[in-house]
Design an enzyme around this catalytic site. Structure first.
Site, PDB file in Angstrom:
ATOM      1  N   SER A 103       0.811  -1.204   0.000  1.00 58.86           N
ATOM      2  CA  SER A 103       0.000   0.000   0.000  1.00 58.86           C
ATOM      3  C   SER A 103       0.853   1.266   0.000  1.00 58.86           C
ATOM      4  CB  SER A 103      -0.963  -0.041   1.196  1.00 58.86           C
ATOM      5  OG  SER A 103      -1.921   0.972   1.111  1.00 58.86           O
ATOM      6  N   ASP A 242      -2.507   6.345  -3.460  1.00 56.24           N
ATOM      7  CA  ASP A 242      -1.345   5.689  -2.859  1.00 56.24           C
ATOM      8  C   ASP A 242      -0.879   4.556  -3.776  1.00 56.24           C
ATOM      9  OD1 ASP A 242      -3.371   3.855  -2.382  1.00 56.24           O
ATOM     10  OD2 ASP A 242      -2.626   3.286  -0.410  1.00 56.24           O
ATOM     11  N   ASP A 244      -1.194   1.361  -4.065  1.00 55.15           N
ATOM     12  CA  ASP A 244      -2.102   0.360  -4.644  1.00 55.15           C
ATOM     13  C   ASP A 244      -3.461   0.948  -4.975  1.00 55.15           C
ATOM     14  OD1 ASP A 244      -2.900   0.597  -1.977  1.00 55.15           O
ATOM     15  OD2 ASP A 244      -3.506  -1.499  -1.816  1.00 55.15           O
ATOM     16  N   ASP A 246      -5.915   2.271  -3.311  1.00 53.64           N
ATOM     17  CA  ASP A 246      -7.143   2.051  -2.541  1.00 53.64           C
ATOM     18  C   ASP A 246      -7.441   3.218  -1.605  1.00 53.64           C
ATOM     19  OD1 ASP A 246      -5.219   1.614  -0.587  1.00 53.64           O
ATOM     20  OD2 ASP A 246      -6.066  -0.283   0.118  1.00 53.64           O
TER      21      ASP A 246
END
EC number: 5.4.2.10
Length: 447
Positions: A103, A242, A244, A246
């Site tokens: 992440s 960010d 990834d 999400d």
């Protein structure tokens, strides 16, 4: 049995350092394969996506070996946002989806998180069962039943179309200049494409991943680069994702930031006015600012708080039948559109509000006045538990006594990094600084 390997968002750590080793990933893939292949009579498949970290190749290969060794077929998506993995797990009728990502963490970290066939993150109980299998002898499939691996070339295109469908069909982004910061991460292709296809004048930032620069001086945790781009290009708005994709932060035309709390306040207000906010309830975590709670109360709306982690937000939303939730950190969950936090889709909803209301980002981004909040992180070493120290407990008790009736204190270990997070809120900023400083000093002394 308490989970030992899984944290608040899967397994995470520094690549090639326990627990995030190739050996662990191979065994974890085999354990998860055994868990999801309990019905031996049917064919089984897993979809695997990743962000742009260099170690992603290693973990992708190891997980593939683990899953195929138990007879599961593997569909490889390549670099793709986490919410796309959740979506494709459902649409491709997979038994399980896997995202390889840490992440917002630095490039040297990586992680592995799982989605069930319904596109939702696994429950604590499911993760505990996988850990139990992992701790034992994992029986491989017979040679004729070994699984196959195949690359899927159109995963990004499927997600692009899904993302666009969440944007009102009668609207376009013509004339809107948008900076999008993809954090050199998983959305570096899809986010600019979606915005361009909807008509925006797109200024991409953080779209040159090299395996080592994900989240480095860019993205939702370092929005300064995007803020400078917004101002220098005279953009109308900035969207910061960010690694990834999400989570999201929004920048107005002046480069000023709106966090997840402000976005949730905006969406909750608008949805409630349109009769779309189920039970007039918003779900957020214990980290969300008291100002959000006061704001919603004044509007007659309810706030339900959960433990930190978007998976716990989603669990509460599903249990209560609610459709909007998220985190201050920028995870925004809209169950009418998806099953997990989706930074791009949340950004699109903000742009839709700009177009529909004919208002600037600066007019929309600030719904409520925050209660002064201070958050400090203290790193601790392996095997240490500073919160168990008597001196730390004493400092926490003293701080809570000082804040009684005036604010709140929250101390917790991060579920994704070896950090103790010390957060306090109080209208008296001098007291706030003093209280946090005393607790942080006690925690540091115990490390």
């Amino acid at each position: 049995m308490a989970r030992k390997l899984f944290g608040t968002d899967g397994v995470r750590g520094t690549a090639n350092t326990a627990p995030m080793t190739a050996e662990m990933a191979l065994r974890l893939g085999a354990a998860a394969g055994r868990y999801f292949r309990r019905d031996q009579s049917a064919a089984h498949r897993v979809v695997i996506g990743k962000d742009t970290r260099l170690s992603g190749y290693m973990f992708e290969t190891a997980l593939t070996a683990g899953f195929t060794s138990t007879g599961m077929n593997v569909l490889l998506l390549g670099p793709i946002p986490t919410p796309a993995v959740a979506l494709l797990t459902q649409s491709m009728r997979a038994d399980v989806g896997v995202m390889i990502s840490a992440s917002h963490n630095p490039a040297d970290d990586n992680g592995i998180k799982f989605f069930g066939p319904d596109g939702y993150k696994l429950s604590d109980a499911a993760e505990e069962e996988i850990e139990e299998i992992l701790a034992g002898d994992i029986r491989p499939a017979q040679a004729p039943n070994i699984g196959r691996a195949k690359r899927i070339d159109d995963g990004l295109g499927r997600y692009i179309e899904r993302a666009k469908r969440t944007f009102p069909a009668h609207l376009r982004l013509d004339g809107l200049k948008v900076v999008v910061d993809c954090a050199n991460g998983a959305a570096y292709k899809v986010a600019p494409a979606v915005l361009w296809e909807l008509g925006a004048d797109v200024i991409p930032v953080g779209v040159s991943p090299n395996g080592r620069n994900i989240n480095r001086d860019c993205g939702s945790t370092a929005p300064q680069t995007a803020a400078e781009a917004v101002v220098s290009h005279g953009a109308d708005v900035g969207i910061c994702l960010d690694g990834d994709a999400d989570r999201v932060m929004i920048l107005d035309e002046n480069g000023e930031l709106a966090d997840g709390d402000q976005l949730m306040a905006l969406f909750a207000t608008r949805w409630a006015a349109q009769g779309l906010l189920r039970d007039n309830t918003l779900v957020a975590t214990v980290m969300s600012n008291l100002g959000l709670e006061y704001y919603l109360n004044d509007l007659g709306l309810k706030l339900v708080r959960t433990a930190v982690g978007d998976r716990y937000v989603v669990e509460a939303m599903r249990k209560g039948g609610w459709n909007l939730g998220g985190e201050q950190s920028g995870h925004i969950v809209m169950l009418d559109h998806g099953t997990t936090g989706d930074g791009l889709m949340a950004g699109l909803q903000f742009l839709a509000e700009m177009v529909q209301q004919g208002r600037s980002a600066s007019e929309l981004k600030h719904s409520f006045t925050t209660v002064p909040q201070r958050l400090e992180n203290v790193r601790f070493g392996a095997g240490q538990d500073p919160l168990a120290a008597a001196s730390v407990k004493s400092a926490i008790a003293a701080a809570e006594a000082q804040l009684s009736g005036k604010g709140r204190l929250l101390i917790r270990k991060s579920g994704t990094e070896p950090l103790v997070r010390v957060m306090a809120e109080c209208e008296d900023e001098a007291m706030l600084t003093s209280v946090v400083g005393e607790v942080v000093a006690a925690v540091e002394a115990a490390c």
